[in-house]
Design an enzyme around this catalytic site. Structure first.
Site, PDB file in Angstrom:
ATOM      1  N   LYS A 143      -2.623  -2.149  17.438  1.00 18.23           N
ATOM      2  CA  LYS A 143      -3.902  -2.495  16.802  1.00 18.23           C
ATOM      3  C   LYS A 143      -3.573  -3.297  15.540  1.00 18.23           C
ATOM      4  O   LYS A 143      -3.194  -2.745  14.521  1.00 18.23           O
ATOM      5  CB  LYS A 143      -4.663  -1.214  16.439  1.00 18.23           C
ATOM      6  CG  LYS A 143      -6.169  -1.316  16.487  1.00 18.23           C
ATOM      7  CD  LYS A 143      -6.784  -2.288  15.511  1.00 18.23           C
ATOM      8  CE  LYS A 143      -6.965  -1.712  14.126  1.00 18.23           C
ATOM      9  NZ  LYS A 143      -7.378  -2.736  13.158  1.00 18.23           N
ATOM     10  N   GLU A 177       4.299   4.546   7.097  1.00 24.36           N
ATOM     11  CA  GLU A 177       4.860   3.788   5.960  1.00 24.36           C
ATOM     12  C   GLU A 177       3.673   3.397   5.101  1.00 24.36           C
ATOM     13  O   GLU A 177       2.845   2.586   5.517  1.00 24.36           O
ATOM     14  CB  GLU A 177       5.636   2.572   6.492  1.00 24.36           C
ATOM     15  CG  GLU A 177       6.639   2.032   5.492  1.00 24.36           C
ATOM     16  CD  GLU A 177       6.067   0.968   4.598  1.00 24.36           C
ATOM     17  OE1 GLU A 177       5.215   1.309   3.743  1.00 24.36           O
ATOM     18  OE2 GLU A 177       6.466  -0.196   4.748  1.00 24.36           O
ATOM     19  N   CYS A 200       4.557  -3.710   0.322  1.00 25.47           N
ATOM     20  CA  CYS A 200       4.534  -2.251   0.113  1.00 25.47           C
ATOM     21  C   CYS A 200       5.495  -1.814  -0.983  1.00 25.47           C
ATOM     22  O   CYS A 200       5.210  -0.914  -1.751  1.00 25.47           O
ATOM     23  CB  CYS A 200       4.923  -1.529   1.395  1.00 25.47           C
ATOM     24  SG  CYS A 200       3.996  -2.041   2.821  1.00 25.47           S
ATOM     25  N   GLU A 237      -1.436   1.960  -6.239  1.00 26.68           N
ATOM     26  CA  GLU A 237      -0.971   0.726  -5.603  1.00 26.68           C
ATOM     27  C   GLU A 237      -2.107  -0.308  -5.635  1.00 26.68           C
ATOM     28  O   GLU A 237      -3.179  -0.076  -5.082  1.00 26.68           O
ATOM     29  CB  GLU A 237      -0.551   0.995  -4.158  1.00 26.68           C
ATOM     30  CG  GLU A 237       0.003  -0.245  -3.492  1.00 26.68           C
ATOM     31  CD  GLU A 237       0.537   0.026  -2.087  1.00 26.68           C
ATOM     32  OE1 GLU A 237      -0.164   0.683  -1.302  1.00 26.68           O
ATOM     33  OE2 GLU A 237       1.644  -0.446  -1.781  1.00 26.68           O
TER      34      GLU A 237
END
Ligand code: ADP
Length: 489
Positions: free
Chosen positions: A182, A257, A291, A392
């Site tokens: 996806k 992750e 990331c 983040e």
């Protein structure tokens, strides 16, 4: 800038080796974040499409040619796919640049690394092995065999669409699993082209399926689906929690992750010029949409102001613009939503008393106004407790945080729910070893940042996730261990 677009409109779902529309007939639109221009439409897959894709993946796992592919044949398949990715490198790089904004130099470099990654997995297809134990009972022989986990699902983000797709597909093909992928709704085009290349390479129908669509529809349906044996997710920690909760219902294997808030620590005894240049790359590459971006820049107090100025100088030299321009260093953010999110963090940091040494607000002049451009931003006067320093952002904002001692900086660097990456810059080898062990992160880079190799595992600790990608550890995530006992008497 208009470029010939190398895909059909609208783009379908890949299910059982066929390109099909969503059962609802609905589509979503893809836009170029540098210009706002409409690129192409793609299928809006939903739960019923996920059902079809999972059924195709299950059928391919259990019957047909795939379960009989030998390691040699899986290796050859991966090598053919690598060759096709290499032969179509320019189109793949251009698709990512158009779809999510990353500079063409960056996306071309990524494709080159990804062909290498596929060839690594091709080699790994030949290296799957169990053990032979020596039971104390001499009448018993015992060994283990490794078997593919089964039908895998992968839900990926938009910051490196081709990268994430190949990273998920490589170990699936190496081990003999099957996959339903996806892609992110903001960047689905290069994953779809990878599907086309996989069919060309000879991946049997149903081994690689792609369901594009929304996270809350196709993504949520995959995470909860009882026909999936393992799910891998890369994205935000908030969505990671939702996927883990959904996966619990059917006890799927799971690997996550989930990004981070990585410290990059500069000691005064480091090669400061190199450290400043690399601090810019660590925080601002891909416009900060990485990331492991080194967004908490801890600097020894006596050099902190000068170092912040050097970082701002290097950041100021970066050319911001449309990613299709060969000279562009930084492209736009992926979407209006991401721009609003980054701007929101920035405004809050300013209200809380931080200052911007450079950058600080969206670029709107001229052509910038049509896209989602945010300049590299260095915050001074920021505190560890500010939201922009704790959470983040996924945009080009770093905070310079002065520190006084090694002990203090380790404690502050570790005082985060995340633990993906960490950088250390020092000329002291003992300190490099001490901090390499003391920092709680999946990867620690000393006098470098974001170094990567197919053979080196990568992943997070704490809220940055679980499981490892790349390396032998990545194959293990896709393999079960079966123990076989044979009585010899
Ligand atoms: P962002 O908020 O920046 O889009 P996410 O982590 O939410 O980042 O998205 C990463 C991927 O997760 C995308 O493919 C997205 O469609 C998918 N996703 C989002 N929400 C869900 C959900 N509830 N369940 C499954 N997948 C989801």
């Amino acid at each position: 800038m208009t470029q010939p677009f190398p895909v059909q409109n609208p783009m379908g779902l890949l299910i059982g080796g066929e390109w099909v529309p969503a059962q609802s007939g609905q589509t979503l639109a893809s836009h170029n974040p540098a210009t706002g221009e409409h690129l192409v439409d793609f299928a809006r897959g939903e739960a019923e499409d996920v059902d079809r894709a999972v059924a195709a993946a299950r059928a391919a796992f259990e019957s047909g040619p795939w379960p009989h592919f030998s390691p040699t044949e899986r290796q050859a398949l991966l090598l053919r796919l690598a060759d096709l990715v290499e032969a179509n490198a320019e189109q793949l790089a251009m698709l990512d640049t158009l779809d999510m904004g990353s500079p063409i130099r960056h996306t071309r470099g990524s494709v080159a690394m990804l062909t290498d990654l596929l060839r690594y997995y091709a080699g790994m297809a030949r290296g799957i092995e169990g053990i032979t134990a020596t039971p104390s009972n001499p009448a018993l022989f015992a060994c283990t065999v490794r078997e593919p986990v089964g039908v895998c699902a992968a839900i990926i983000p938009w910051n490196g669409p081709l990268w994430a797709s190949i990273l998920k597909l490589g170990p699936v093909l190496a081990t003999g699993c099957t996959l339903v992928l996806k892609p992110a709704e903001d960047a689905s085009l290069s994953p779809l082209m990878l599907g086309k290349l996989a069919l060309e390479a000879g991946v049997p129908p149903g081994v690689f399926n792609i369901v594009t669509g929304l996270g809350t529809e196709a993504g949520a349906a995959l995470a909860a689906h009882p026909g999936i044996d393992k799910i891998a997710f890369t994205g935000s920690d908030t969505t990671g929690r939702a996927i883990m909760a959904a996966a619990a219902g059917t006890l799927k294997r799971i690997s996550l992750e989930l990004g981070g808030k990585s410290p990059n620590i500069i000691f005064a005894d480091a090669d400061l010029d190199k450290a400043a240049r690399m601090a810019v790359v660590a925080a601002f590459a891909n416009s900060g949409q990485v990331c492991s971006a080194g967004t908490r820049l801890f600097v020894e107090r006596p050099i902190a102001d000068d170092f912040a100025a050097a970082v701002a100088r290097h950041a100021g030299a970066l050319r911001i613009g449309n990613g299709l321009e060969p000279a562009t260093d930084l492209g736009p953010l992926v979407s209006a939503r991401q721009l609003a999110r980054v701007s929101g963090y920035m405004e809050e940091a300013l209200r809380e008393g931080a200052g911007a040494v450079c950058g600080g607000a969206r670029l709107e002049d001229g052509a910038f106004g049509q896209g989602f451009f945010f300049p590299p931003t260095v915050l001074s006067g920021a505190a560890d407790a500010m939201r922009a320093v704790r959470e983040e952002i996924f945009g080009p904002i770093l905070a310079v945080l002065p520190f006084d001692s090694e002990e203090e900086v380790v404690a502050r660097a570790n005082a985060t729910p995340f633990g993906l990456g960490a950088g250390i810059w020092t000329g002291n080898v003992g300190r490099a070893h001490r901090l390499g062990r003391a920092l709680r992160a999946g990867s620690v880079w000393v006098n470098c940042y974001n170094a990567i190799d197919p053979a080196m595992p990568s992943g997070g600790v704490k809220a940055s996730g679980m499981g490892r990608e790349y390396g032998k550890a990545h194959l293990d995530e896709h393999l079960e261990t079966k123990s076989i006992w044979i009585a010899t008497d």
